[in-house]
Design an enzyme around this catalytic site. Sequence first.
Site, PDB file in Angstrom:
ATOM      1  N   LYS A   1     -20.739 -15.752  -0.851  1.00  0.00           N
ATOM      2  CA  LYS A   1     -22.298 -15.247  -0.752  1.00  0.00           C
ATOM      3  C   LYS A   1     -22.917 -14.402  -1.533  1.00  0.00           C
ATOM      4  CE  LYS A   1     -22.232 -15.538   4.484  1.00  0.00           C
ATOM      5  NZ  LYS A   1     -22.208 -14.588   5.642  1.00  0.00           N
ATOM      6  N   GLY A  45     -13.495  -3.093  -0.135  1.00  0.00           N
ATOM      7  CA  GLY A  45     -14.858  -2.548   0.133  1.00  0.00           C
ATOM      8  C   GLY A  45     -15.308  -1.629  -1.032  1.00  0.00           C
ATOM      9  N   ARG A  79       0.814  -1.358   0.022  1.00  0.00           N
ATOM     10  CA  ARG A  79       0.105  -0.021   0.012  1.00  0.00           C
ATOM     11  C   ARG A  79       0.784   1.006  -0.192  1.00  0.00           C
ATOM     12  NH1 ARG A  79      -4.890  -1.971   3.697  1.00  0.00           N
ATOM     13  NH2 ARG A  79      -6.125  -3.123   2.108  1.00  0.00           N
ATOM     14  N   GLY A 104      -9.800  -8.694  -2.622  1.00  0.00           N
ATOM     15  CA  GLY A 104      -8.639  -9.260  -2.000  1.00  0.00           C
ATOM     16  C   GLY A 104      -8.365 -10.744  -2.618  1.00  0.00           C
TER      17      GLY A 104
HETATM   18  P1  AMP Z   1     -15.698 -13.424  -1.205  1.00  0.00           P
HETATM   19  O1  AMP Z   1     -14.841 -12.832   0.105  1.00  0.00           O
HETATM   20  O2  AMP Z   1     -17.422 -13.178  -1.031  1.00  0.00           O
HETATM   21  O3  AMP Z   1     -15.066 -13.034  -2.447  1.00  0.00           O
HETATM   22  O4  AMP Z   1     -15.620 -14.816  -1.009  1.00  0.00           O
HETATM   23  C1  AMP Z   1     -14.299 -15.783  -0.979  1.00  0.00           C
HETATM   24  C2  AMP Z   1     -14.538 -16.996  -0.426  1.00  0.00           C
HETATM   25  O5  AMP Z   1     -15.494 -17.765  -0.854  1.00  0.00           O
HETATM   26  C3  AMP Z   1     -13.260 -17.639  -0.470  1.00  0.00           C
HETATM   27  O6  AMP Z   1     -12.532 -17.785   0.911  1.00  0.00           O
HETATM   28  C4  AMP Z   1     -13.489 -18.937  -0.797  1.00  0.00           C
HETATM   29  O7  AMP Z   1     -12.953 -20.150  -0.135  1.00  0.00           O
HETATM   30  C5  AMP Z   1     -15.165 -19.229  -0.791  1.00  0.00           C
HETATM   31  N1  AMP Z   1     -15.623 -20.090  -1.655  1.00  0.00           N
HETATM   32  C6  AMP Z   1     -15.621 -19.959  -3.198  1.00  0.00           C
HETATM   33  N2  AMP Z   1     -16.145 -21.064  -3.769  1.00  0.00           N
HETATM   34  C7  AMP Z   1     -16.678 -21.858  -2.440  1.00  0.00           C
HETATM   35  C8  AMP Z   1     -17.559 -23.079  -2.412  1.00  0.00           C
HETATM   36  N3  AMP Z   1     -18.131 -23.616  -3.619  1.00  0.00           N
HETATM   37  N4  AMP Z   1     -17.816 -23.452  -1.064  1.00  0.00           N
HETATM   38  C9  AMP Z   1     -17.418 -22.587  -0.145  1.00  0.00           C
HETATM   39  N5  AMP Z   1     -16.657 -21.518  -0.171  1.00  0.00           N
HETATM   40  C10 AMP Z   1     -16.468 -21.328  -1.207  1.00  0.00           C
END
Ligand code: AMP
Length: 389
Positions: free
Chosen positions: A198, A369, A38, A346
């Site tokens: 999610k 974010g 950074r 990230g």
């Molecule tokens: P995000 O912060 O929303 O981008 O989510 C990233 C996280 O989603 C990572 O830690 C991944 O391990 C998790 N992730 C991605 N695909 C899956 C999956 N099929 N099942 C469980 N976790 C997942």
Amino acid sequence: MAKLSIKDLDLNGKRVFIRVDFNVPLANAGQEITSDKRIRASLPTIQYALEHGAGVILASHLGRPKGKPNAEMSMKPVAAKLAELLGKPVTLAPDCIGPEVEALLPAPGEVLLLENLRFHAEEEANDPAFSEKLAKLCDVYVNDAFGSAHRAHASTVGMIRYCSQAAAGLLMDQELKYLGMATTNPERPCVAILGGAKVSDKIEVIENMAKVVDKVLIGGAMAYTFLKCQGHATGKSLVEDDKLELAARLMAEYPSKLVFPVDHVVASEFKAGAENETVTEIPEGKMALDIGAKTIAEYEAIIGTAKTIIWNGPMGVFEMPPFDKGTVALAIAVANSGAISVVGGGDSEKAIKSAGVTSKISHVSTGGGASLEFLSGIELPGVAALTEK
Ligand code: AMP
């Protein structure tokens, strides 16, 4: 509306306040910086200001000191690292406002780093009196902290009211250029790749991007909420049951734009190296942890036609090999596509790094974010507050 850039300012003989993002990861009770990424990211802006005859005041938050001075979140190691990277002395102020700081104000060519802004609760409260005191230190204001632009704090929004001009730094400029282009006027075909854990975290991004782009490739755990909604078995995969209605609405609204995985790498355990197989229907008791080979091929083909690609979120549990294959394959496909590529968040950044293709990506956003909010179509307060061109 285009915002004033540091390049539009007359900096000669002026004191410029640059809001930077020096919120670096620390170890050893705050003595050691574990990544100086950074700090390096704002060097071009700092050097630009120095070369154009300005005295430079730098300000950032560091960690969450909750409004009180805390030796473990002092800017001291940042000042040392910055001096090393700039190859010139950096004075560390004992505070960020007040007479002691005013006595240290930099002459042209000098650099003063203020102590952690969040040692004052007024920073996050966007307090007007505190904002005015910060503004009093400078002639012109520059914001280079894209990662903090989604927060309306004294140093990102409040103090601008008391400054004659407020411009974007070079890093902020770059973020606005790429993210702005990708969300408003992309070269077509434009493809968004959205993954991660999610649906609920990315719903606004899916909605906003679906309005702009030609295809949205969905992956990661959030795909399974959509697949359940389509009547597929999802086994033990991560599904947000309270978001099924929302998923149904999105699929009805954008039937030809949203693209979903057609096969999945499934395992019985959530563990690196877990025994796995590739299936088109997820068996009971198994969870989908990555996209399968057919999906990879289908997504690669769509990526290959794109002129602009926006990517946020991994396609599977990429931290746990072998469930990183889908994410790595798409990272390589994006890098080799020849398209303008914008990567945010990230995890996506880690994924392109582990695929060894970071240098082939047009722009990797520095704001997690902030870039999500930008892709959601939300105007960032730290950007809105900058002076119009
Ligand atoms: P995000 O912060 O929303 O981008 O989510 C990233 C996280 O989603 C990572 O830690 C991944 O391990 C998790 N992730 C991605 N695909 C899956 C999956 N099929 N099942 C469980 N976790 C997942």
